[in-house]
Design a protein around this motif. Structure first.
Motif, short mmCIF file in Angstrom:
data_model
loop_
_atom_site.label_atom_id
_atom_site.label_comp_id
_atom_site.label_asym_id
_atom_site.label_seq_id
_atom_site.Cartn_x
_atom_site.Cartn_y
_atom_site.Cartn_z
N ALA A 192 0.80 -1.22 0.00
CA ALA A 192 0.00 0.00 0.00
C ALA A 192 0.84 1.27 0.00
O ALA A 192 0.53 2.21 -0.75
N PRO A 193 1.90 1.39 0.80
CA PRO A 193 2.69 2.65 0.76
C PRO A 193 3.28 2.94 -0.60
O PRO A 193 3.30 4.10 -1.03
N VAL A 194 3.73 1.90 -1.31
CA VAL A 194 4.27 2.12 -2.65
C VAL A 194 3.18 2.58 -3.60
O VAL A 194 3.37 3.52 -4.38
N ASP A 195 2.03 1.93 -3.52
CA ASP A 195 0.92 2.34 -4.38
C ASP A 195 0.45 3.75 -4.06
O ASP A 195 0.10 4.52 -4.95
N ARG A 196 0.47 4.08 -2.76
CA ARG A 196 0.04 5.42 -2.36
C ARG A 196 1.00 6.47 -2.90
O ARG A 196 0.58 7.51 -3.40
N LEU A 197 2.30 6.21 -2.81
CA LEU A 197 3.29 7.16 -3.33
C LEU A 197 3.14 7.32 -4.83
O LEU A 197 3.21 8.45 -5.35
#
Length: 285
Positions: A16-21
């Motif tokens: 999720a953090p990668v997708d959010r970035l």
């Protein structure tokens, strides 16, 4: 009754953090792309915005060049005036970013934009990046007249000036957004600009040396971000073309601050203004 044991699964990193970035970066890219498309579609508007600094450079600079000796400025007056015209070129599109933010809020477009699944600070960063890009493009167009100002079309010199233009564009855009998020009406924004921008421009050293001002005015100029921007551009010319070095601009206790310190100061002002704007803009309406 005791529920059956659930088998443990190996831990997998949360993507999720990668997708959010990636989503946040796409939002910034979309806003920058929108501003560049608007610039490309409004060629007449861009040409009109460039008219004033071009006329100042050709008419005011050409007329006063015959009256002001080169020894008084260290260079010809058109060469001395050129950094100030670069500042005038980038400040208008940079300030328009703040005006557009207020009008978008009044029209309801900003509320629709806030429905995007990204942070508010990301939208503000995209607006700042888009305004910086548009202002820098217009400044780059004025660089095509460097020969008129008596400057050589040296790639390294043009690169130094373009880097200064980008830095100045970012700082003014961030300051414009910091002011816009604190105001609710475009009329108030225009009124404050009328009260602030003209004194800042005349205390920037863009038209005449700051050394000719009285002491209290030089003190005010030392607190003027525009003065540091023009001084940065003017001294960048002197770095590459020593024979085109103009008289001293900003001075601290009788000495010029290092060029790198001026650039760092401008960057710091822009970052602090953007952080303040993001803090104010992050509050729910």
């Amino acid at each position: 009754m005791r529920p059956p044991d659930v088998p443990q699964t190996p831990y997998a990193p949360d993507p999720a953090p990668v997708d959010r970035l990636r989503r946040e970066l796409r939002a910034v890219h979309a806003l920058v792309h929108r501003d560049l498309l608007r610039l490309a579609s409004q060629r007449l508007h861009t040409a009109l915005m460039l008219t004033q600094p071009v006329l100042y450079l050709l008419i005011l600079g050409g007329g006063l060049a015959a009256l002001i000796p080169d020894g008084a400025l260290g260079v010809g007056y058109q060469t001395y005036l050129f950094p100030g015209m670069l500042m005038m070129t980038v400040q208008t599109p940079a300030i328009m970013v703040g005006i557009r933010l207020i009008t978008d809020r009044q029209s309801g477009y900003l509320r629709e934009l806030l429905m995007a699944p990204v942070r508010r600070s990301t939208l503000l960063l995209g607006s700042c990046a888009g305004g910086t890009a548009v202002a820098a493009v217009q400044g780059a167009l004025l660089l095509l007249l460097a020969g008129v100002a008596g400057l050589p079309y040296d790639p390294l010199l043009l690169a130094l000036l373009l880097a200064g233009v980008v830095l100045v564009s970012f700082t003014i855009t961030a300051m414009s957004l910091a002011l816009a998020v604190s105001l609710a009406r475009a009329e108030m924004f225009h009124m404050l600009l009328g009260l602030v921008m003209t004194p800042l421009l005349f205390l920037s050293g863009g038209f005449f040396p700051l050394a000719n001002l009285p002491g209290w005015a030089r003190t005010l100029a030392a607190c003027n971000p525009l003065a540091y921007g023009i001084d940065l551009l003017r001294r960048s010319i002197g770095v590459r073309e020593p024979q085109q070095a103009a008289v001293a601009g900003i001075e601290w206790f009788g000495r010029q601050p290092p060029l790198a310190l001026e650039a760092a100061g401008l960057l710091t002002i822009g970052v602090l203004a953007l952080l303040w704007a993001a803090h104010r803009f992050g509050r729910p309406e």
